[in-house]
Design an enzyme around this catalytic site. Structure first.
Site, PDB file in Angstrom:
ATOM      1  CB  CYS A 173      -5.751   8.342   4.913  1.00  0.00           C
ATOM      2  SG  CYS A 173      -5.030   7.831   6.438  1.00  0.00           S
ATOM      3  CG  ASP A 221      -2.137  -0.817   1.125  1.00  0.00           C
ATOM      4  OD1 ASP A 221      -2.169  -1.698   0.246  1.00  0.00           O
ATOM      5  OD2 ASP A 221      -3.068  -0.612   1.930  1.00  0.00           O
ATOM      6  CG  HIS A 238      -1.941   2.397   5.621  1.00  0.00           C
ATOM      7  ND1 HIS A 238      -3.308   2.423   5.638  1.00  0.00           N
ATOM      8  CD2 HIS A 238      -1.597   1.604   4.572  1.00  0.00           C
ATOM      9  CE1 HIS A 238      -3.785   1.693   4.643  1.00  0.00           C
ATOM     10  NE2 HIS A 238      -2.763   1.176   3.982  1.00  0.00           N
TER      11      HIS A 238
HETATM   12  N1  ARG Z   1      -3.110   1.865  10.817  1.00  0.00           N
HETATM   13  C1  ARG Z   1      -3.059   3.197  11.349  1.00  0.00           C
HETATM   14  C2  ARG Z   1      -3.550   3.212  12.790  1.00  0.00           C
HETATM   15  O1  ARG Z   1      -4.551   2.610  13.062  1.00  0.00           O
HETATM   16  C3  ARG Z   1      -3.902   4.137  10.547  1.00  0.00           C
HETATM   17  C4  ARG Z   1      -3.322   4.468   9.236  1.00  0.00           C
HETATM   18  C5  ARG Z   1      -4.328   5.049   8.301  1.00  0.00           C
HETATM   19  N2  ARG Z   1      -3.666   5.457   7.122  1.00  0.00           N
HETATM   20  C6  ARG Z   1      -4.133   5.374   5.870  1.00  0.00           C
HETATM   21  N3  ARG Z   1      -3.349   5.817   4.906  1.00  0.00           N
HETATM   22  N4  ARG Z   1      -5.293   4.826   5.546  1.00  0.00           N
HETATM   23  O2  ARG Z   1      -2.970   3.832  13.644  1.00  0.00           O
END
Ligand code: ARG
Length: 357
Positions: free
Chosen positions: A349, A187, A236
């Site tokens: 995001c 991603d 991410h």
């Molecule tokens: N996985 C990350 C968290 O829960 C959120 C990242 C969201 N980023 C994105 N590009 N959709 O802390």
């Protein structure tokens, strides 16, 4: 009441982005219409999504309509805010994600990695996302790619049957992820630009072949380096790192250490600041009127968009972070985004930088 809609960006748009903080000139802002819970193999959901919502990740399950409506309004408002700052804004096409079996057009950051003049489409691990870019951004990519100075790299179809979930391989750091290394998977949101160095992470959606694939397609002179991140649920990197300007970065102290960051020459002479507040997801949800965060942690607070010249867009309820940023000399633009948060991300995001210069 008349609704003001952001006008579509002007072509031709060139593409050039080398970091996350130079003045933003041209951007894609996501679209929430018709977003559905992503339907994925259970072990993929268990590896990345909050346990209390696991059962919602089933086929043909739209997000609650009031949340989708709210999210689309917030994204439209975000687009207008950026236009008022002189940024050229493009929006994805409207897609019926229920009918296509997909997830959303609200998180374009996950699907496109811009490095220099090159736009690389993600080789998504999640099967429900494989057509996401084609459906929502395919036309835009064709138009951008018509400019001879822009290089667009479209993702190959995954092999059929896909082998990615057949057995889990250990990565060299000996952590077990939910995918193996049998074909490139990544991603785009697992990577961030710091000049000629791209900092990335392996995760439950990004494997080593994915990293090698990106390295092959970035313009010459760019190098990918993998950060040592302590997060078994990793998906991410944009709730882990937040560069505010050249030489100043906020990091998530539960996921990375200053020592691991210092191993990268890109951060030599940088001031690295541990994010000063930690809140529970419950506290965040209460502060934003009880809108559930179906897909993310409380660290989404770090997922903000820098516009350059020390200007930044932050969620209007994040009062203490706003104050902290202002104390660091940033000008903060506040915008509502709680419904977008519910469906998977925040300002970073929900955007893709096309031009920063
Ligand atoms: N996985 C990350 C968290 O829960 C959120 C990242 C969201 N980023 C994105 N590009 N959709 O802390």
């Amino acid at each position: 009441m008349t609704t003001i809609v952001a006008k579509h960006g002007n072509f031709p748009s060139n593409v050039t982005a080398n970091n996350e903080w130079a003045p933003l000139r041209s951007v894609i802002i996501g679209r929430a219409d018709n977003s559905c819970f992503p339907y994925e193999a259970p072990h993929m959901i268990e590896a990345t999504m909050p346990p209390r919502f696991h059962e919602a990740f089933k086929p043909a399950n739209p997000f609650p309509p009031e949340i989708v409506r709210g999210a689309e309004e917030e994204l439209g408002n975000f687009a207008l805010l950026l236009q008022s700052q002189g940024v050229n804004v493009f929006r994805p096409a409207k897609v019926d994600w229920l009918q296509t079996g997909g997830y959303t057009g609200a998180m374009p950051r996950d699907g496109l990695l811009v490095v220099g003049n090159t736009i690389i489409e993600s080789c998504f691990a999640w099967k429900c996302r494989v057509d996401e870019v084609a459906n929502s951004l395919g036309n835009l990519l064709s138009k951008l790619g018509a400019n001879p100075s822009v290089k667009v790299v479209r993702a190959p179809r995954p092999p059929s049957p896909d082998t990615l979930y057949n057995g889990i391989l250990e990565d060299p750091g000996s952590h077990e992820w939910a995918i193996n290394n049998s074909r490139p998977a990544f991603d785009a949101a697992d990577f961030m630009r710091f000049g000629s160095t791209i900092i990335g992470q392996l995760s439950n959606v990004t494997n080593m072949k994915g990293v090698e694939y990106i390295q092959l397609h970035v313009p010459s002179g760019y190098k990918i380096e993998l950060l040592d991140v302590n997060d078994p649920h990793a998906m991410h990197i944009d709730a882990t790192l937040l560069p505010l300007r050249q030489g100043l970065m906020v990091y998530n102290p539960l996921r990375v250490t200053e020592e691991s960051l210092r191993r990268h020459a890109a951060f030599k002479d940088w001031e690295l600041v541990s994010y000063p507040f930690v809140k529970s997801v419950q506290a965040v949800e209460e502060a934003t009127g009880g809108v559930p965060r179906f897909m993310t942690s409380a660290w989404l607070v770090m997922n903000v968009l820098v516009l350059g010249h020390d200007k930044i867009v932050v969620e209007e309820q994040d009062h203490e972070f706003v104050k902290w940023l202002e104390g660091r000399g940033m000008e903060v633009l506040k915008a509502p985004f709680r419904n977008v948060h519910a469906i998977g991300g925040s300002f970073h995001c929900a955007s893709v930088d096309l031009v920063r210069s």
